[in-house]
Design a protein around this motif. Structure first.
Motif, mmCIF file in Angstrom:
data_model
loop_
_atom_site.group_PDB
_atom_site.id
_atom_site.type_symbol
_atom_site.label_atom_id
_atom_site.label_comp_id
_atom_site.label_asym_id
_atom_site.label_seq_id
_atom_site.Cartn_x
_atom_site.Cartn_y
_atom_site.Cartn_z
ATOM 1 N N UNK A 1 17.260 11.632 8.804
ATOM 2 C CA UNK A 1 15.950 11.430 8.181
ATOM 3 C C UNK A 1 15.187 10.244 8.755
ATOM 4 N N UNK A 2 15.851 9.423 9.558
ATOM 5 C CA UNK A 2 15.187 8.245 10.080
ATOM 6 C C UNK A 2 15.093 7.153 9.025
ATOM 7 N N UNK A 3 14.276 6.145 9.309
ATOM 8 C CA UNK A 3 14.073 5.052 8.364
ATOM 9 C C UNK A 3 12.602 4.649 8.385
ATOM 10 N N UNK A 4 12.177 3.920 7.369
ATOM 11 C CA UNK A 4 10.768 3.567 7.220
ATOM 12 C C UNK A 4 10.614 2.049 7.184
ATOM 13 N N UNK A 5 9.781 1.530 8.084
ATOM 14 C CA UNK A 5 9.526 0.091 8.110
ATOM 15 C C UNK A 5 8.086 -0.144 7.656
ATOM 16 N N UNK A 6 7.883 -1.007 6.659
ATOM 17 C CA UNK A 6 6.541 -1.221 6.106
ATOM 18 C C UNK A 6 5.534 -1.717 7.145
ATOM 19 N N UNK A 7 4.328 -1.167 7.082
ATOM 20 C CA UNK A 7 3.232 -1.649 7.925
ATOM 21 C C UNK A 7 2.664 -2.911 7.281
ATOM 22 N N UNK A 8 2.442 -3.928 8.083
ATOM 23 C CA UNK A 8 1.843 -5.172 7.593
ATOM 24 C C UNK A 8 0.457 -5.343 8.213
ATOM 25 N N UNK B 1 8.601 1.591 -2.127
ATOM 26 C CA UNK B 1 7.394 0.939 -2.650
ATOM 27 C C UNK B 1 7.635 -0.538 -2.923
ATOM 28 N N UNK B 2 8.818 -0.857 -3.480
ATOM 29 C CA UNK B 2 9.137 -2.255 -3.771
ATOM 30 C C UNK B 2 9.182 -3.074 -2.488
ATOM 31 N N UNK B 3 9.826 -2.511 -1.448
ATOM 32 C CA UNK B 3 9.942 -3.220 -0.175
ATOM 33 C C UNK B 3 8.568 -3.394 0.460
ATOM 34 N N UNK B 4 7.729 -2.346 0.385
ATOM 35 C CA UNK B 4 6.387 -2.447 0.958
ATOM 36 C C UNK B 4 5.620 -3.602 0.328
ATOM 37 N N UNK B 5 5.727 -3.756 -0.990
ATOM 38 C CA UNK B 5 4.979 -4.806 -1.672
ATOM 39 C C UNK B 5 5.502 -6.196 -1.331
ATOM 40 N N UNK B 6 6.770 -6.296 -0.956
ATOM 41 C CA UNK B 6 7.283 -7.599 -0.527
ATOM 42 C C UNK B 6 6.687 -7.984 0.825
ATOM 43 N N UNK B 7 6.440 -6.979 1.678
ATOM 44 C CA UNK B 7 5.787 -7.252 2.959
ATOM 45 C C UNK B 7 4.291 -7.504 2.764
ATOM 46 N N UNK B 8 3.704 -6.866 1.767
ATOM 47 C CA UNK B 8 2.269 -6.942 1.512
ATOM 48 C C UNK B 8 2.037 -7.250 0.031
ATOM 49 N N UNK B 9 2.128 -8.521 -0.367
ATOM 50 C CA UNK B 9 2.020 -8.892 -1.788
ATOM 51 C C UNK B 9 0.758 -8.381 -2.458
ATOM 52 N N UNK B 10 -0.368 -8.368 -1.737
ATOM 53 C CA UNK B 10 -1.634 -7.920 -2.317
ATOM 54 C C UNK B 10 -1.945 -6.524 -1.798
ATOM 55 N N UNK B 11 -1.214 -5.553 -2.297
ATOM 56 C CA UNK B 11 -1.308 -4.190 -1.804
ATOM 57 C C UNK B 11 -2.718 -3.634 -1.908
ATOM 58 N N UNK B 12 -3.427 -3.988 -2.984
ATOM 59 C CA UNK B 12 -4.744 -3.409 -3.193
ATOM 60 C C UNK B 12 -5.759 -3.859 -2.154
ATOM 61 N N UNK B 13 -5.443 -4.901 -1.380
ATOM 62 C CA UNK B 13 -6.378 -5.369 -0.357
ATOM 63 C C UNK B 13 -6.063 -4.779 1.010
ATOM 64 N N UNK B 14 -4.969 -4.040 1.108
ATOM 65 C CA UNK B 14 -4.573 -3.463 2.385
ATOM 66 C C UNK B 14 -5.107 -2.050 2.524
ATOM 67 N N UNK B 15 -5.584 -1.729 3.709
ATOM 68 C CA UNK B 15 -6.042 -0.368 3.965
ATOM 69 C C UNK B 15 -4.845 0.531 4.181
ATOM 70 N N UNK B 16 -5.078 1.832 4.134
ATOM 71 C CA UNK B 16 -4.009 2.808 4.301
ATOM 72 C C UNK B 16 -4.013 3.323 5.727
ATOM 73 N N UNK B 17 -2.835 3.271 6.402
ATOM 74 C CA UNK B 17 -2.718 3.802 7.757
ATOM 75 C C UNK B 17 -3.627 3.092 8.736
ATOM 76 N N UNK B 18 -4.137 3.856 9.727
ATOM 77 C CA UNK B 18 -5.042 3.314 10.741
ATOM 78 C C UNK B 18 -6.405 3.975 10.611
ATOM 79 N N UNK B 19 -7.411 3.334 11.190
ATOM 80 C CA UNK B 19 -8.757 3.919 11.170
ATOM 81 C C UNK B 19 -8.840 5.092 12.138
#
Length: 456
Positions: free
Chosen positions: A327-334, A438-456
């Motif tokens: 299945x691979x693994x997932x590394x949070x985007x920062x 989701x928990x790990x992603x938020x540790x990389x990005x504390x202010x999740x609501x200010x981060x955009x999703x994916x790439x433009x």
């Protein structure tokens, strides 16, 4: 038996050799089934043994014309007989003894038939036919053979090589190449493949490879025993910044004009700690809303005369090769990794090479980078900085120590992000990875609501 009759026997044996070669081709191309081929091989082997026995019986006689005695050494479990020059020839079975006598009297059809090189070809063919190993394993076997086995050694008659000969050659090989422990064991593995085959086929009465004791070559300096861990130290945050700054300076040079796929890949590795093969195989489709999906690697393909080693895409990572579920693994985007990937994407669009289904780190000619060119670029940068780093192992350790541990991630989470946990951990904690994303992603990005999703 007159010489004319012996020549006739040799002609019949030569015909059998050609028939065997034709049978091998039929097996390779699926013209004949394995069961039928096995039956034909057994029949030809019986004919061959009969002809060899006839030839040996005619020539292996004493001065009075009587057959020379053949005896059994029960202590050794070997048949033996004396040659006219008083030397002795051995065999595990009577058939093996006759074959060895056949060669001892110089009746071999081909001088190279019992050479180390010829036995390697036969042993390697058997391994390919019977083994479930991957193609890469066979490629590494051939590379080891070509690197560490000289033509002088491979041309020698395998039946005449003694333990002292083997020890002497191994010592001289180590003095010339100073192989690492891993390379030395690979060399020894090929030796064992060759001599074990010769033993199985009754060409030799023993396998002398166990006389080579690894520690003798490790402790006396014949092998390069400096481990990767001693060389690839953990880089500090400042040193990582120096690496990124150096690559940025390269990008601004006339040579690269703002686009250096190897440099971009190295920068990404400093953030996410991938293996070399993994970062080279990343595609734009692997960039998800909040994560980079690491589930593939670039592996060695075939070596071609016109272009050297080729590389191919493998749809699973190194630690997943023996797992049924890949299945691979997932590394949070920062913020940093998103900006880097966005930069690469925009530059590729500008150059006209962007492909939404293509590779992220692509050359201007449309081909992806490979582990070989990546490693060369990395080594050049590290040498200029005076860092003793040869591959991505230092980045993986640095990400673990400088980023993941300070975040408070537990051992299982850290190992899961880097893809280096033991198989048992991967099997037992797969649910944990899915629950914690989701928990790990938020540790990389504390202010999740200010981060955009994916790439433009």
């Amino acid at each position: 038996m007159e010489r004319l009759e012996i020549n006739e026997t040799l002609s019949q044996l030569e015909l059998l050799q050609k028939m065997k070669a034709m049978l091998d081709e039929e097996i390779r191309y699926g013209i004949i089934g394995l069961a039928e081929a096995t039956e034909q091989e057994a029949k030809m082997k019986r004919q061959e043994r009969k002809l060899i026995k006839e030839a040996v019986d005619a020539i292996h006689v004493s001065k009075n014309g009587k057959p020379r005695n053949i005896k059994l050494n029960e202590a050794k479990g070997l048949y033996y007989t004396n040659m006219p020059d008083k030397s002795q020839v051995y065999g595990k079975t009577l058939d093996a003894l006759y074959e060895n006598l056949f060669h001892a009297y110089g009746l071999s059809l081909d001088y190279h038939e019992l050479s180390v090189g010829e036995i390697f070809k036969q042993a390697f063919k058997r391994k390919q036919f019977n083994s479930t190993n991957k193609e890469n394993s066979f490629t590494r076997n051939l590379k080891t053979y070509k690197t560490y086995f000289s033509s002088d050694f491979t041309d020698r008659d395998i039946t005449q090589i003694t333990k002292d000969d083997l020890l002497s050659y191994t010592k001289s090989m180590c003095e010339k190449f100073h192989p690492s422990k891993k390379e030395f064991l690979a060399y020894k593995g090929i030796l064992n493949l060759i001599f074990e085959y010769a033993f199985d086929k009754d060409i030799r009465s023993d396998n002398p490879v166990p006389c080579i004791h690894n520690e003798d070559y490790y402790k006396d300096g014949y092998c390069n025993c400096i481990t990767r861990e001693n060389v690839d130290n953990i880089l500090s945050t400042e040193e990582i910044d120096n690496v990124r700054t150096t690559i940025r300076e390269r990008l601004s040079s006339y040579k690269y004009k703002g686009y250096d796929p190897n440099g971009f890949a190295i920068i990404l590795s400093t953030y996410i700690g991938t293996r070399v093969g993994e970062v080279c195989s990343l595609k734009w489709s692997d960039i998800k809303e909040f994560f980079i999906w690491i589930h593939s690697q670039m592996v060695e393909g075939e070596r071609k005369a016109s272009q050297g080693m080729t590389w191919k895409y493998c749809p699973y990572t190194k630690n997943e090769r023996s797992m049924s579920s890949k299945k691979g693994r997932y590394f949070p985007i920062t913020k940093d990794t998103r900006a880097l990937l966005q930069e690469v994407k925009e530059k590729q669009i500008e150059l006209g090479i962007y492909d939404e289904d293509g590779y992220i780190f692509m050359r201007t000619n449309g081909t992806p980078i490979n582990p070989n060119c990546y490693t060369k670029a990395l080594k050049k940068i590290m040498d200029n900085l005076g860092y003793h780093v040869t591959n991505n192992h230092a980045f993986r350790k640095s990400v673990n120590s400088n980023i993941l541990i300070p975040m408070g991630l537990d051992e299982v989470q850290r190992a899961d992000l880097l893809g280096h946990s033991p198989e048992v951990n991967l099997n037992n904690y797969t649910y944990k990875r899915l629950d914690d994303t989701n928990e790990i992603y938020q540790r990389f990005n504390p202010k999740t609501n200010e981060n955009t999703v994916g790439l433009d």
